[in-house]
Design a protein around this motif. Sequence first.
Motif, PDB file in Angstrom:
ATOM      1  N   PRO A 148       0.837  -1.211   0.000  1.00  0.00           N
ATOM      2  CA  PRO A 148       0.000   0.000   0.000  1.00  0.00           C
ATOM      3  C   PRO A 148       0.869   1.256   0.000  1.00  0.00           C
ATOM      4  O   PRO A 148       1.916   1.293   0.625  1.00  0.00           O
ATOM      5  CB  PRO A 148      -0.776  -0.113   1.313  1.00  0.00           C
ATOM      6  CG  PRO A 148      -0.719  -1.547   1.698  1.00  0.00           C
ATOM      7  CD  PRO A 148       0.558  -2.082   1.130  1.00  0.00           C
ATOM      8  N   ARG A 149       0.426   2.231  -0.718  1.00  0.00           N
ATOM      9  CA  ARG A 149       1.179   3.471  -0.842  1.00  0.00           C
ATOM     10  C   ARG A 149       0.660   4.511   0.139  1.00  0.00           C
ATOM     11  O   ARG A 149      -0.482   4.452   0.561  1.00  0.00           O
ATOM     12  CB  ARG A 149       1.078   4.012  -2.263  1.00  0.00           C
ATOM     13  CG  ARG A 149       1.738   3.071  -3.244  1.00  0.00           C
ATOM     14  CD  ARG A 149       1.598   3.595  -4.647  1.00  0.00           C
ATOM     15  NE  ARG A 149       2.132   2.623  -5.580  1.00  0.00           N
ATOM     16  CZ  ARG A 149       3.233   2.813  -6.272  1.00  0.00           C
ATOM     17  NH1 ARG A 149       3.906   3.914  -6.146  1.00  0.00           N
ATOM     18  NH2 ARG A 149       3.662   1.894  -7.096  1.00  0.00           N
ATOM     19  N   SER A 150       1.506   5.454   0.439  1.00  0.00           N
ATOM     20  CA  SER A 150       1.104   6.527   1.343  1.00  0.00           C
ATOM     21  C   SER A 150       0.269   7.541   0.577  1.00  0.00           C
ATOM     22  O   SER A 150       0.197   7.515  -0.647  1.00  0.00           O
ATOM     23  CB  SER A 150       2.339   7.194   1.931  1.00  0.00           C
ATOM     24  OG  SER A 150       3.084   7.789   0.892  1.00  0.00           O
ATOM     25  N   GLY A 151      -0.317   8.442   1.305  1.00  0.00           N
ATOM     26  CA  GLY A 151      -1.102   9.491   0.680  1.00  0.00           C
ATOM     27  C   GLY A 151      -2.488   9.565   1.275  1.00  0.00           C
ATOM     28  O   GLY A 151      -2.856   8.791   2.155  1.00  0.00           O
ATOM     29  N   ALA A 152      -3.247  10.489   0.776  1.00  0.00           N
ATOM     30  CA  ALA A 152      -4.595  10.690   1.279  1.00  0.00           C
ATOM     31  C   ALA A 152      -5.489   9.519   0.864  1.00  0.00           C
ATOM     32  O   ALA A 152      -5.320   8.949  -0.210  1.00  0.00           O
ATOM     33  CB  ALA A 152      -5.173  11.988   0.728  1.00  0.00           C
TER      34      ALA A 152
END
Length: 148
Positions: free
Chosen positions: A79-83
């Motif tokens: 999973p990637r970071s971010g909103a």
Amino acid sequence: MSRTAKTLALTEEERRQLTQIDERGSDWRERRRARTVLLLDKGLSISAVVTAQKIHKETVACHRDAWLARGVTGLRDLPRSGAPRKLSETHKQVLCAWATAEACTAPQLRNRLLEEHGVQVSVWLVQSALTEKGYVWKRTRHSLKKTG
């Protein structure tokens, strides 16, 4: 202090899974990672895999380490970071239901989503969500008429 090389010993079932991912996988990253693991299993060195796949040696080592730690799930992206996403799958389904039930414009759908669900999004995001679900907007004859 010497380091020992990490070796791969795949089972026949793992080889079959990796070959299937390499040949038919939908994500090009997973296919590349599967191919890397298969090449390492054949006994190729990291340098030989780097040459064959034209990727960096640290990338090959990361793919190998992810395989050793997590197996097939190590081929997938983490999973990637971010909103977080502004529209959940439930909200997209609600938009589709509204669009199917009556003819609405994207701004009308956006306003209804805000009023009924408290979700504030842009018109572009509403259009993108409906396009993703296969809905198409057509311009009316009125908007195509020449003025003047």
